[in-house]
Design a protein around this motif. Sequence first.
Motif: not given
Length: 376
Positions: A122-127, A132-133, A188-189
Amino acid sequence: MAATWPNKSPLLIWSSALASLACHPLAGLPAITIALLSSLPQIRQHWQKIIKWLAVALTALVLPLSLWLTNWQHTKKWQLGKPPINTFLASLNHVFTFSHLWPNQEHWLLNLIYGWQAWQPIVAIILILTGWYLLRNNKTVWTSILKSLNLSLIIAIIFTSLIPFDFVIDYERYNYLARFSWLAIIINLPAAFMAFGLLAKKWLDSHYKKIIWPIIIALTALIIFSLYLTYPRDDRYSHAQGLSTSQTDFLAVQIIENQANDDYIVLANQQVSAAALAQYGFYTGKHQRYLQDDIFYYPIPTSGVLYPYYLKMVNDYPSRQTIAEAAKLAGVHQAYFVLNDYWYGFEKLAEEAAAEADEIIKIANGAIIIFVYKNL
């Protein structure tokens, strides 16, 4: 901001991509895609768009098609199934359950460690989303490459979800899709690192530098937690038995190979199968390794047709009929059932199997028992 190309050696990029491909196609094909996309400046203008879409198609189509071909090789059916939407939703529901995110079965430190394990994706996806934002107006070549690669992976995941994988045992049937998901996170890292770096810079430029040591301590703790989670563990959250292929397993496969007077099958666990692969490989020696209908003579959990018969022997009842059915499927008349003493219900299984076997061979004071079945 105009797109700029990284000043990196094409030799370095391509050698890294080819090395990845040699290690594993699931990682290698996206790496080849990156190499192709990064080589576009060296290609004539009118070829660039064609090469770009060929590179995208490489990841989007080649991986699912290769998996579909593998499915056909095992099932002899060109079939497609329904996407496992219910399984996906159930997994998603589990990920976001309170008990999963906030475990409370051990003392506070282990609860904290396993809580971090649950929060990691979840943290990885949020980052990644934050990255990307922050990069939404940053039109560099590498953001363009990552966008193309993400498009490829989305298409690949959709196509792969239609492959039934009937040749794979039930609990590993969706492993390929799970690997695609993790591959998407890994690809996406860079966006996540970008987000982390920009947020760290903004924080350092702010007036909240006094909390730097608590943050450093927290990050250090998370790194230590992650290191702990890489090791086999035995607690209320994880029961890693630490099983590995032993010298006794190698001895068992050698005894079977030398004793058998004709082609045979063996019903054994993964450790014994690994010993057989290491000892004799896939190639014909004294006996055939691939039998009728290309059935491998030892169980392969991920795709071997013999593994369900082994599970039936150890989970239901070790009957002669079950192993005879497996032998008939492989077109042989001799079979072996290998039982390790660490297996659950070992003594009961050994007693039941002994009642119907033609011969019993004990190794290392009974650490492994080989049950021999002849004239099946």
